[in-house]
Scaffold this motif. Structure first.
Motif, PDB file in Angstrom:
ATOM      1  N   THR A 226       1.127  16.557  15.725  1.00 16.94           N
ATOM      2  CA  THR A 226       1.039  15.394  14.842  1.00 16.94           C
ATOM      3  C   THR A 226       2.253  15.353  13.906  1.00 16.94           C
ATOM      4  N   PHE A 227       2.537  14.185  13.323  1.00 17.20           N
ATOM      5  CA  PHE A 227       3.768  14.060  12.517  1.00 17.20           C
ATOM      6  C   PHE A 227       3.659  14.798  11.199  1.00 17.20           C
ATOM      7  N   LYS A 228       2.419  15.133  10.815  1.00 17.27           N
ATOM      8  CA  LYS A 228       2.187  16.014   9.674  1.00 17.27           C
ATOM      9  C   LYS A 228       0.758  16.521   9.804  1.00 17.27           C
TER      10      LYS A 228
ATOM     11  N   SER B 272       4.021   6.531  11.155  1.00 16.63           N
ATOM     12  CA  SER B 272       4.043   5.099  11.471  1.00 16.63           C
ATOM     13  C   SER B 272       4.795   4.303  10.418  1.00 16.63           C
ATOM     14  N   CYS B 273       5.296   4.979   9.360  1.00 16.44           N
ATOM     15  CA  CYS B 273       5.874   4.203   8.248  1.00 16.44           C
ATOM     16  C   CYS B 273       7.370   4.429   8.040  1.00 16.44           C
ATOM     17  N   PHE B 274       7.773   5.657   7.739  1.00 12.71           N
ATOM     18  CA  PHE B 274       9.188   5.879   7.401  1.00 12.71           C
ATOM     19  C   PHE B 274      10.132   5.405   8.515  1.00 12.71           C
TER      20      PHE B 274
ATOM     21  N   PRO C 160      11.494  19.421  10.668  1.00 14.01           N
ATOM     22  CA  PRO C 160      12.126  18.961  11.915  1.00 14.01           C
ATOM     23  C   PRO C 160      12.479  17.479  11.877  1.00 14.01           C
ATOM     24  N   GLY C 161      12.423  16.868  10.693  1.00 17.94           N
ATOM     25  CA  GLY C 161      12.669  15.418  10.581  1.00 17.94           C
ATOM     26  C   GLY C 161      11.357  14.722  10.262  1.00 17.94           C
ATOM     27  N   TYR C 162      11.449  13.619   9.510  1.00 16.24           N
ATOM     28  CA  TYR C 162      10.223  12.884   9.181  1.00 16.24           C
ATOM     29  C   TYR C 162       9.768  12.066  10.385  1.00 16.24           C
ATOM     30  N   GLY C 163       8.464  11.778  10.415  1.00 12.94           N
ATOM     31  CA  GLY C 163       7.912  10.927  11.475  1.00 12.94           C
ATOM     32  C   GLY C 163       6.847  10.029  10.883  1.00 12.94           C
TER      33      GLY C 163
ATOM     34  N   LYS D 265       8.846  17.102  -5.449  1.00 15.32           N
ATOM     35  CA  LYS D 265       8.123  16.538  -4.303  1.00 15.32           C
ATOM     36  C   LYS D 265       9.073  16.004  -3.232  1.00 15.32           C
ATOM     37  N   PHE D 266       8.612  16.087  -1.985  1.00 16.93           N
ATOM     38  CA  PHE D 266       9.387  15.596  -0.843  1.00 16.93           C
ATOM     39  C   PHE D 266      10.740  16.284  -0.710  1.00 16.93           C
ATOM     40  N   LEU D 267      10.741  17.558  -1.043  1.00 17.22           N
ATOM     41  CA  LEU D 267      11.951  18.368  -0.840  1.00 17.22           C
ATOM     42  C   LEU D 267      11.645  19.524   0.114  1.00 17.22           C
ATOM     43  N   HIS D 268      10.723  19.292   1.059  1.00 18.73           N
ATOM     44  CA  HIS D 268      10.416  20.341   2.044  1.00 18.73           C
ATOM     45  C   HIS D 268      11.210  20.064   3.315  1.00 18.73           C
ATOM     46  N   PRO D 269      12.067  20.986   3.690  1.00 20.69           N
ATOM     47  CA  PRO D 269      12.832  20.744   4.916  1.00 20.69           C
ATOM     48  C   PRO D 269      11.925  20.864   6.136  1.00 20.69           C
TER      49      PRO D 269
ATOM     50  N   ILE E  88       9.694  -3.354  -3.224  1.00 23.91           N
ATOM     51  CA  ILE E  88       9.260  -2.080  -3.824  1.00 23.91           C
ATOM     52  C   ILE E  88       8.736  -1.162  -2.718  1.00 23.91           C
ATOM     53  N   LYS E  89       7.967  -1.735  -1.807  1.00 22.67           N
ATOM     54  CA  LYS E  89       7.384  -0.934  -0.724  1.00 22.67           C
ATOM     55  C   LYS E  89       8.488  -0.337   0.164  1.00 22.67           C
ATOM     56  N   TYR E  90       9.401  -1.182   0.620  1.00 23.35           N
ATOM     57  CA  TYR E  90      10.467  -0.680   1.504  1.00 23.35           C
ATOM     58  C   TYR E  90      11.370   0.309   0.763  1.00 23.35           C
TER      59      TYR E  90
ATOM     60  N   GLU F  59       0.838  -1.197   0.000  1.00 23.30           N
ATOM     61  CA  GLU F  59       0.000   0.000   0.000  1.00 23.30           C
ATOM     62  C   GLU F  59       0.877   1.252   0.000  1.00 23.30           C
ATOM     63  N   PHE F  60       0.462   2.266  -0.759  1.00 25.94           N
ATOM     64  CA  PHE F  60       1.262   3.502  -0.832  1.00 25.94           C
ATOM     65  C   PHE F  60       0.475   4.723  -0.372  1.00 25.94           C
ATOM     66  N   LEU F  61      -0.591   4.498   0.420  1.00 21.82           N
ATOM     67  CA  LEU F  61      -1.419   5.621   0.891  1.00 21.82           C
ATOM     68  C   LEU F  61      -0.637   6.532   1.815  1.00 21.82           C
ATOM     69  N   ARG F  62      -0.928   7.829   1.707  1.00 26.62           N
ATOM     70  CA  ARG F  62      -0.388   8.776   2.688  1.00 26.62           C
ATOM     71  C   ARG F  62      -1.491   9.129   3.659  1.00 26.62           C
ATOM     72  N   GLU F  63      -1.193   9.173   4.943  1.00 25.50           N
ATOM     73  CA  GLU F  63      -2.201   9.615   5.903  1.00 25.50           C
ATOM     74  C   GLU F  63      -2.611  11.038   5.556  1.00 25.50           C
TER      75      GLU F  63
ATOM     76  N   LYS G 235      15.260  11.199   0.743  1.00 24.35           N
ATOM     77  CA  LYS G 235      15.101  12.467   0.024  1.00 24.35           C
ATOM     78  C   LYS G 235      14.850  13.609   1.019  1.00 24.35           C
ATOM     79  N   ILE G 236      13.986  13.338   2.004  1.00 18.74           N
ATOM     80  CA  ILE G 236      13.704  14.357   3.030  1.00 18.74           C
ATOM     81  C   ILE G 236      14.982  14.660   3.823  1.00 18.74           C
ATOM     82  N   THR G 237      15.693  13.591   4.176  1.00 15.24           N
ATOM     83  CA  THR G 237      16.914  13.779   4.964  1.00 15.24           C
ATOM     84  C   THR G 237      17.943  14.566   4.168  1.00 15.24           C
TER      85      THR G 237
ATOM     86  N   THR H   4       4.188  21.495  13.115  1.00 13.21           N
ATOM     87  CA  THR H   4       3.396  20.800  12.085  1.00 13.21           C
ATOM     88  C   THR H   4       2.804  21.831  11.132  1.00 13.21           C
ATOM     89  N   GLU H   5       2.696  21.438   9.859  1.00 11.91           N
ATOM     90  CA  GLU H   5       2.312  22.413   8.827  1.00 11.91           C
ATOM     91  C   GLU H   5       0.790  22.572   8.680  1.00 11.91           C
ATOM     92  N   TRP H   6       0.077  22.697   9.810  1.00 11.24           N
ATOM     93  CA  TRP H   6      -1.369  22.934   9.728  1.00 11.24           C
ATOM     94  C   TRP H   6      -1.612  24.288   9.063  1.00 11.24           C
TER      95      TRP H   6
END
Ligand code: UGA
Length: 445
Positions: free
Chosen positions: A327-329, A267-269, A262-265, A256-260, A211-213, A156-160, A222-224, A392-394
């Motif tokens: 929240t993590f995002k 349940s997945c990464f 406080p670190g990714y969080g 995509k995924f080039l936003h700096p 593929i998933k991992y 699964e590749f869903l994003r929360e 990429k985020i790091t 968090t980017e609310w």
């Protein structure tokens, strides 16, 4: 032709899959051992915050295509396709905990009354789908029963926060499948996606699992990467947003995924990068890049603590820190592995009082940190604060009323770890402001 489907596990992945598969016209029974959750779902209550899911849930329950049960055996017996969508949390040593998957396999074996396709949606280490197949064979043999089945890996590749959209508009559907019969069944299950020309990747189960991992680890890397470039930009007087934008103009890189931050969080990464390192160890293959990503991500969180401490004069004892975003995002109530957890813990350890606000995550957060004051709105969190950390980017924080904020805070200091605010505007209101990677050219040059 539509299929009779049983989805086991009504967590984030399972429930969205159940709702989506029903919306494709399949007849879906979603099951879970958690009676309260199933009772709530029967009454139309979604157990987590996810934009858009409510309408789909109601529509498919009302049409009779979607139902809920705690009787997993009954759900399996009635189904032609059984989706496994239970959690595979990370353990202390980084390896994925497969005990829930193993339990489900036992139940499937006991209820295998005709040919079924067993689809594993849970994120599982390489080789697990083959182990499921062998375990099912062994269980049937031990019970002296015969039943036909196939096992298909369908990561699964869903994003929360975007899960419903992602389910209906996947970039690709990956199917690790080894028989023509199961391939036909899966083509029927996902016929709607086929019609809208979603690319299907047919491969062996090991390839699907990796593929998933590989996808999650690549995005984490990429985020790091951009976080470390941001740190360098900050030191050298460069602007990470212009850098990311220009890099992203190269089609090979993509913006995509080039936003700096406080670190990714989430349940997945964090869990999947750890598990990938463990998998590398198991196969004797170097995963040093991913190991470094994990370390650098932890360091990024601590860097935020050091920056905030520096902004407040080097000592947080008896200082009041306002934290906006837990929240993590955004667009989720999930705080799992959220950078806020490590950052708030460090602030408290350094002697600060923490006043926090989050539009969705406060109930979860206050269970972890009862000593943190959870506030009704951002201004209650800012009242009397010596500085604020935006974590968090609310959207509502992007348009923070800076005049009002300045009036209620004791010191006008902002560490904006998501670069939500316009530095010039914030400074014009008299704040000391720092973002991430928003360096300024050294004075006089
Ligand atoms: C991630 C993947 O994006 C999904 O494709 C995958 O299905 C899912 O994991 C999973 O394995 O179940 P998710 O954890 O929901 O989805 O969240 P993301 O949107 O990927 O964000 C993860 C973290 O990275 C967040 O903390 C986010 O703030 C951070 N992030 C993301 C950044 O710091 N910068 C970015 O540019 C993008």
């Amino acid at each position: 032709m539509s299929k009779k489907i049983c989805v086991i596990g009504t967590g984030y992945v399972g429930l969205i899959a159940a709702v989506g598969l029903a919306d494709f016209g399949n007849e879906v029974i979603a099951s879970d051992v958690d009676e309260r959750k199933i009772e709530g779902l029967k009454q139309g209550r979604v157990p987590f915050y996810e934009p858009g899911i409510q309408g789909y849930l109601e529509r498919n329950v009302n049409s009779g295509r979607l139902s809920f049960t705690t009787d997993q055996g009954r759900g399996i017996r009635r189904a032609e396709v059984v989706f496994i969508a239970v959690g595979t949390p990370g353990q202390e040593d980084g390896q994925a905990d497969l005990s829930l998957v193993e339990q489900v396999v036992e139940i499937i074996a006991a209820n295998l009354n005709a040919y079924k396709v067993i689809v594993c949606k849970s994120t599982v280490p390489i080789g697990t789908n083959r182990k499921i197949k062998n375990r099912l064979k062994a269980l049937l043999k031990a019970a002296d029963r015969e039943a036909e089945f196939d096992v298909v890996s369908n990561p699964e590749f869903l994003r929360e926060g975007r899960g419903v959209y992602d389910f209906f508009h996947p970039d690709r559907t990956v199917l690790g499948c080894e028989s023509e019969r199961s391939r036909q069944v899966m083509t029927d299950v996902y016929r709607t996606l086929n019609l809208i020309s979603t690319p299907f990747v047919w491969c062996n189960p090991e390839t699907a699992e990796l593929i998933k991992y590989a996808s999650n680890a690549f995005l984490a890397a990429k985020i790091t990467f951009i976080n470390q470039m941001a740190n360098l930009a900050e030191a050298a007087g460069a602007d990470i947003h212009v850098i990311a934008k220009a890099m992203g103009m190269d089609g090979r890189i993509s913006p995509k995924f080039l936003h700096p931050g406080p670190g990714y969080g989430g349940s997945c990464f964090p869990k999947d990068t750890q598990a990938l390192v463990k998998t590398g160890e198991a196969w004797g293959v170097d995963m040093s890049l991913i190991r470094t990503v994990i370390e650098a991500n932890e360091e990024q969180k601590m860097r935020m603590v050091r920056k905030f401490t520096g902004l407040l004069g080097g000592d947080l004892t008896n200082k009041t820190a306002a934290v906006l975003g837990l929240t993590f995002k955004s667009e989720t109530d999930d705080i799992r592995e959220s950078p806020a957890i490590k950052i708030v813990a460090a602030l408290l350890k350094a002697g600060a009082r923490v006043q926090a606000h989050d539009p969705q995550g406060m109930a979860n957060f206050s269970r972890l940190f009862p000593e943190v004051k959870c506030c009704q709105d951002e201004f209650e969190a800012l009242a009397g604060a010596d500085g604020v950390l935006l974590l968090t980017e609310w959207n509502e924080y992007r348009s923070l009323d800076l005049h009002k904020a300045g009036n209620v805070m004791r010191e006008k200091i902002i560490l904006d770890t998501r670069n939500l605010l316009d530095p010039r505007e914030v400074r014009a209101w008299g704040f000391v402001y720092q973002g991430v990677g928003r360096g300024e050219a050294p004075a006089g040059q």
